[in-house]
Design an enzyme around this catalytic site. Structure first.
Site, PDB file in Angstrom:
ATOM      1  N   LYS A  40      49.794   1.246  41.016  1.00 13.89           N
ATOM      2  CA  LYS A  40      48.506   1.949  41.075  1.00 13.89           C
ATOM      3  C   LYS A  40      47.361   0.977  40.805  1.00 13.89           C
ATOM      4  O   LYS A  40      47.599  -0.151  40.344  1.00 13.89           O
ATOM      5  CB  LYS A  40      48.497   3.109  40.083  1.00 13.89           C
ATOM      6  CG  LYS A  40      48.724   2.731  38.632  1.00 13.89           C
ATOM      7  CD  LYS A  40      48.805   3.991  37.783  1.00 13.89           C
ATOM      8  CE  LYS A  40      49.067   3.664  36.332  1.00 13.89           C
ATOM      9  NZ  LYS A  40      48.612   4.713  35.439  1.00 13.89           N
ATOM     10  N   ARG A 137      48.228  14.387  28.346  1.00  8.87           N
ATOM     11  CA  ARG A 137      47.427  14.091  29.538  1.00  8.87           C
ATOM     12  C   ARG A 137      47.710  15.131  30.617  1.00  8.87           C
ATOM     13  O   ARG A 137      46.938  16.052  30.798  1.00  8.87           O
ATOM     14  CB  ARG A 137      47.772  12.662  29.980  1.00  8.87           C
ATOM     15  CG  ARG A 137      46.716  11.994  30.794  1.00  8.87           C
ATOM     16  CD  ARG A 137      46.888  10.495  30.862  1.00  8.87           C
ATOM     17  NE  ARG A 137      48.179  10.033  31.369  1.00  8.87           N
ATOM     18  CZ  ARG A 137      48.464   8.752  31.599  1.00  8.87           C
ATOM     19  NH1 ARG A 137      47.559   7.818  31.390  1.00  8.87           N
ATOM     20  NH2 ARG A 137      49.661   8.387  32.048  1.00  8.87           N
ATOM     21  N   HIS A 166      56.024  10.685  29.935  1.00 10.39           N
ATOM     22  CA  HIS A 166      55.397   9.379  29.667  1.00 10.39           C
ATOM     23  C   HIS A 166      55.121   9.281  28.171  1.00 10.39           C
ATOM     24  O   HIS A 166      54.732  10.255  27.545  1.00 10.39           O
ATOM     25  CB  HIS A 166      54.089   9.290  30.474  1.00 10.39           C
ATOM     26  CG  HIS A 166      53.453   7.936  30.459  1.00 10.39           C
ATOM     27  ND1 HIS A 166      54.134   6.796  30.808  1.00 10.39           N
ATOM     28  CD2 HIS A 166      52.194   7.536  30.166  1.00 10.39           C
ATOM     29  CE1 HIS A 166      53.316   5.752  30.721  1.00 10.39           C
ATOM     30  NE2 HIS A 166      52.129   6.174  30.329  1.00 10.39           N
ATOM     31  N   ARG A 222      59.885   3.188  35.075  1.00 13.46           N
ATOM     32  CA  ARG A 222      58.625   2.918  35.802  1.00 13.46           C
ATOM     33  C   ARG A 222      58.048   1.635  35.210  1.00 13.46           C
ATOM     34  O   ARG A 222      57.498   1.631  34.117  1.00 13.46           O
ATOM     35  CB  ARG A 222      57.660   4.105  35.643  1.00 13.46           C
ATOM     36  CG  ARG A 222      58.227   5.417  36.172  1.00 13.46           C
ATOM     37  CD  ARG A 222      57.201   6.539  36.103  1.00 13.46           C
ATOM     38  NE  ARG A 222      56.649   6.733  34.788  1.00 13.46           N
ATOM     39  CZ  ARG A 222      57.202   7.459  33.816  1.00 13.46           C
ATOM     40  NH1 ARG A 222      58.334   8.091  34.026  1.00 13.46           N
ATOM     41  NH2 ARG A 222      56.611   7.570  32.639  1.00 13.46           N
ATOM     42  N   TYR A 268      20.011 -15.820  30.735  1.00 14.57           N
ATOM     43  CA  TYR A 268      19.183 -14.674  30.318  1.00 14.57           C
ATOM     44  C   TYR A 268      19.150 -14.536  28.801  1.00 14.57           C
ATOM     45  O   TYR A 268      20.185 -14.699  28.138  1.00 14.57           O
ATOM     46  CB  TYR A 268      19.761 -13.375  30.886  1.00 14.57           C
ATOM     47  CG  TYR A 268      19.590 -13.197  32.367  1.00 14.57           C
ATOM     48  CD1 TYR A 268      18.321 -13.080  32.937  1.00 14.57           C
ATOM     49  CD2 TYR A 268      20.708 -13.112  33.203  1.00 14.57           C
ATOM     50  CE1 TYR A 268      18.177 -12.891  34.306  1.00 14.57           C
ATOM     51  CE2 TYR A 268      20.565 -12.926  34.571  1.00 14.57           C
ATOM     52  CZ  TYR A 268      19.292 -12.814  35.111  1.00 14.57           C
ATOM     53  OH  TYR A 268      19.151 -12.635  36.457  1.00 14.57           O
ATOM     54  N   CYS A 314      26.034 -14.002  33.949  1.00 11.84           N
ATOM     55  CA  CYS A 314      25.183 -13.322  34.931  1.00 11.84           C
ATOM     56  C   CYS A 314      26.071 -12.570  35.927  1.00 11.84           C
ATOM     57  O   CYS A 314      27.289 -12.598  35.824  1.00 11.84           O
ATOM     58  CB  CYS A 314      24.327 -14.339  35.685  1.00 11.84           C
ATOM     59  SG  CYS A 314      23.425 -15.471  34.618  1.00 11.84           S
ATOM     60  N   MET A 315      25.447 -11.918  36.898  1.00  5.38           N
ATOM     61  CA  MET A 315      26.220 -11.112  37.853  1.00  5.38           C
ATOM     62  C   MET A 315      27.160 -11.982  38.702  1.00  5.38           C
ATOM     63  O   MET A 315      28.296 -11.609  38.976  1.00  5.38           O
ATOM     64  CB  MET A 315      25.268 -10.334  38.765  1.00  5.38           C
ATOM     65  CG  MET A 315      25.967  -9.264  39.587  1.00  5.38           C
ATOM     66  SD  MET A 315      24.864  -8.440  40.750  1.00  5.38           S
ATOM     67  CE  MET A 315      23.727  -7.605  39.687  1.00  5.38           C
ATOM     68  N   ASP A 316      26.665 -13.151  39.110  1.00  3.77           N
ATOM     69  CA  ASP A 316      27.436 -13.973  40.048  1.00  3.77           C
ATOM     70  C   ASP A 316      27.727 -15.373  39.527  1.00  3.77           C
ATOM     71  O   ASP A 316      28.348 -16.168  40.223  1.00  3.77           O
ATOM     72  CB  ASP A 316      26.662 -14.152  41.366  1.00  3.77           C
ATOM     73  CG  ASP A 316      25.830 -12.952  41.682  1.00  3.77           C
ATOM     74  OD1 ASP A 316      26.440 -11.913  41.965  1.00  3.77           O
ATOM     75  OD2 ASP A 316      24.582 -13.036  41.601  1.00  3.77           O
TER      76      ASP A 316
HETATM   77  N1  PMH Z   1      54.168   5.762  34.198  1.00  2.30           N
HETATM   78  C1  PMH Z   1      52.977   6.349  34.047  1.00  2.30           C
HETATM   79  C2  PMH Z   1      52.873   7.827  34.173  1.00  2.30           C
HETATM   80  C3  PMH Z   1      51.860   5.558  33.783  1.00  2.30           C
HETATM   81  O1  PMH Z   1      50.667   6.156  33.648  1.00  2.30           O
HETATM   82  C4  PMH Z   1      52.003   4.155  33.648  1.00  2.30           C
HETATM   83  C5  PMH Z   1      50.875   3.247  33.299  1.00  2.30           C
HETATM   84  C6  PMH Z   1      53.276   3.601  33.827  1.00  2.30           C
HETATM   85  C7  PMH Z   1      54.337   4.442  34.091  1.00  2.30           C
HETATM   86  C8  PMH Z   1      53.537   2.126  33.702  1.00  2.30           C
HETATM   87  O2  PMH Z   1      53.315   1.678  32.413  1.00  2.30           O
HETATM   88  P1  PMH Z   1      53.396   0.131  32.049  1.00  2.30           P
HETATM   89  O3  PMH Z   1      52.369  -0.537  32.877  1.00  2.30           O
HETATM   90  O4  PMH Z   1      53.084   0.080  30.601  1.00  2.30           O
HETATM   91  O5  PMH Z   1      54.752  -0.308  32.411  1.00  2.30           O
HETATM   92  N2  PMH Z   1      49.651   3.867  33.066  1.00  2.30           N
HETATM   93  C9  PMH Z   1      48.629   3.338  32.388  1.00  2.30           C
HETATM   94  C10 PMH Z   1      47.464   4.060  32.164  1.00  2.30           C
HETATM   95  O6  PMH Z   1      47.255   5.269  32.628  1.00  2.30           O
HETATM   96  N3  PMH Z   1      46.614   3.367  31.440  1.00  2.30           N
HETATM   97  O7  PMH Z   1      47.196   2.213  31.163  1.00  2.30           O
HETATM   98  C11 PMH Z   1      48.449   2.164  31.740  1.00  2.30           C
END
Ligand code: PMH
Length: 378
Positions: A40, A137, A166, A222, A268, A314-316
């Site tokens: 993601k 969550r 999770h 995961r 700045y 700065c920005m860039d």
């Molecule tokens: N599964 C879920 C539902 C997650 O949200 C995440 C990471 C993972 C697995 C993977 O976790 P890891 O990277 O620690 O292995 N999610 C997030 C989050 O929402 N903010 O930081 C990490």
């Protein structure tokens, strides 16, 4: 515009590191435990499609993302592996997910009811049920809520292929809350198993859980941050079962070098004033690239040595105090190794008072990504 790279700044992603981290984890897991690569947020800033391909090549069997958009992008790049969307997707878009062969996360009885009304699909929708065992969550929390959900579940229209949860504290030394979450998961899972009588892929572990082997891992883990070669926490870095290999480097070059007089100020707000005659270099990246203002006073690597970023970012652009004059074009490493020195995301995160996940995600698309070792030779 052709994809010519004009700016002397780039992120390098070593895909052999991604593969190596998957292999190292695999070697510690039971052979039947699958790895779902979490890609993601553009692969935690590393590039989702490229990381997903490398992970699958190394033996990951599925992918997980947060958004339907992210899942569709992977499909449209030709990736055929199972993809799970872990975030909430509105029921009106479920048919689109189904057409792409994407599995959704579902946990609301009201969602099911809307889906039945809105869907025109004749194919069963693949879903994983999410249980909220203490992360607070998304997910089903209570037995009564689960029974209501299962009561509305029409298995002629919905194909439940998995169940997961999770953890909120799996990266911490104290495992009490983790164990509390496991104790909430198990009875809820049993209820699901009695009502959904088919094979389920059950997965509870993130990187921290999979690195620590805290519990029976069920069918898959995961694997997110660890796959990128980063540790979920300082505790896990200190107690790692094996070394992870960081995949991401950020490199640029000096765009200007000048000698300033004592008392002259930089950037700045004139927050930095030279104490003596000093060599100051200018670097052509800034907060518009994800190098936030809080990087001020942190260090970069030049000529294999650490040198401080001085004055406001700065920005860039930003400025560095050099130990001597260097030619324009000299390499500057923000993240990664240079000579014998290295600066990795954990150290940067500590300076910025945040976590490595966030620093990686904040590197913007303005920095071109270059992929090294796309083909496995190892
Ligand atoms: N599964 C879920 C539902 C997650 O949200 C995440 C990471 C993972 C697995 C993977 O976790 P890891 O990277 O620690 O292995 N999610 C997030 C989050 O929402 N903010 O930081 C990490």
């Amino acid at each position: 515009m052709k994809s010519v790279k004009y700016r002397p700044a780039q992120i390098e992603i070593d895909l052999s590191a991604i593969r190596k981290n998957i292999h190292s984890l695999q070697a510690t897991l039971e052979p039947q435990t699958d790895i779902i690569a979490v890609v993601k947020a553009n692969g935690y800033g590393h590039g989702d499609v490229q990381v997903a391909r490398a992970a699958l090549e190394a033996g990951a069997t599925g992918l997980a993302v947060a958004l339907l958009e992210e899942a569709i992008k992977l499909r449209e790049s030709g990736i055929a592996a199972p993809i799970l969307v872990m975030g909430w997707v509105a029921p009106e878009f479920a048919d689109i997910a189904n057409e792409y062969g994407i599995t959704l996360t579902v946990f609301q009885a009201s969602w099911l009811e809307s889906y039945y009304q809105l869907s025109n699909s004749t194919a069963k929708l693949p879903i994983h049920i999410k249980l909220d065992t203490g992360m607070g969550r998304i997910g089903i929390r209570e037995e009564s809520e689960l029974n209501d959900f299962l009561g509305k579940l029409d298995q002629s229209r919905i194909n439940v292929t998995g169940v997961y949860t999770h953890f909120a504290t799996a990266d911490e030394e104290d495992t009490d809350y983790y164990e509390f979450q496991v104790s909430r998961f198990e009875p809820l899972l049993e209820i699901i198993k009695q009502s959904v009588k088919q094979d389920l892929t059950i997965h509870i572990g993130n990187s921290a859980v999979s690195l620590r082997h805290l519990n029976h891992l069920y069918h898959a883990v995961r694997f997110g941050i660890g796959m990128y070669g980063l540790y979920p926490s300082t505790y896990l870095k200190e107690n790692r079962p094996f070394d992870l290999v960081p995949a991401l480097s950020l490199k640029t070059q000096l765009s200007h070098v000048k000698r300033v007089n004592p008392g002259e100020s930089i950037s700045y707000g004139t927050t930095y004033k030279a104490e003596k005659h000093e060599w100051i270099g200018t670097i052509p990246i800034g907060y518009g690239d994800g190098i936030q203002r809080r990087w001020q006073n942190f260090e970069v690597l030049i000529d294999g040595k650490r040198m401080p970023l001085v004055g406001r970012i700065c920005m860039d652009q930003c400025m560095v105090r050099l130990d001597q004059a260097y030619p324009i074009g000299t390499e500057v490493t923000f993240i990664g190794q240079q000579g014998k020195e290295s600066i990795y995301l954990e150290e940067i995160a500590t300076h910025l008072d945040t976590i490595n996940y966030e620093v990686a995600c904040l590197l913007t698309d303005r920095l071109p990504r270059m992929y090294l070792n796309e083909k496995a030779t190892e």
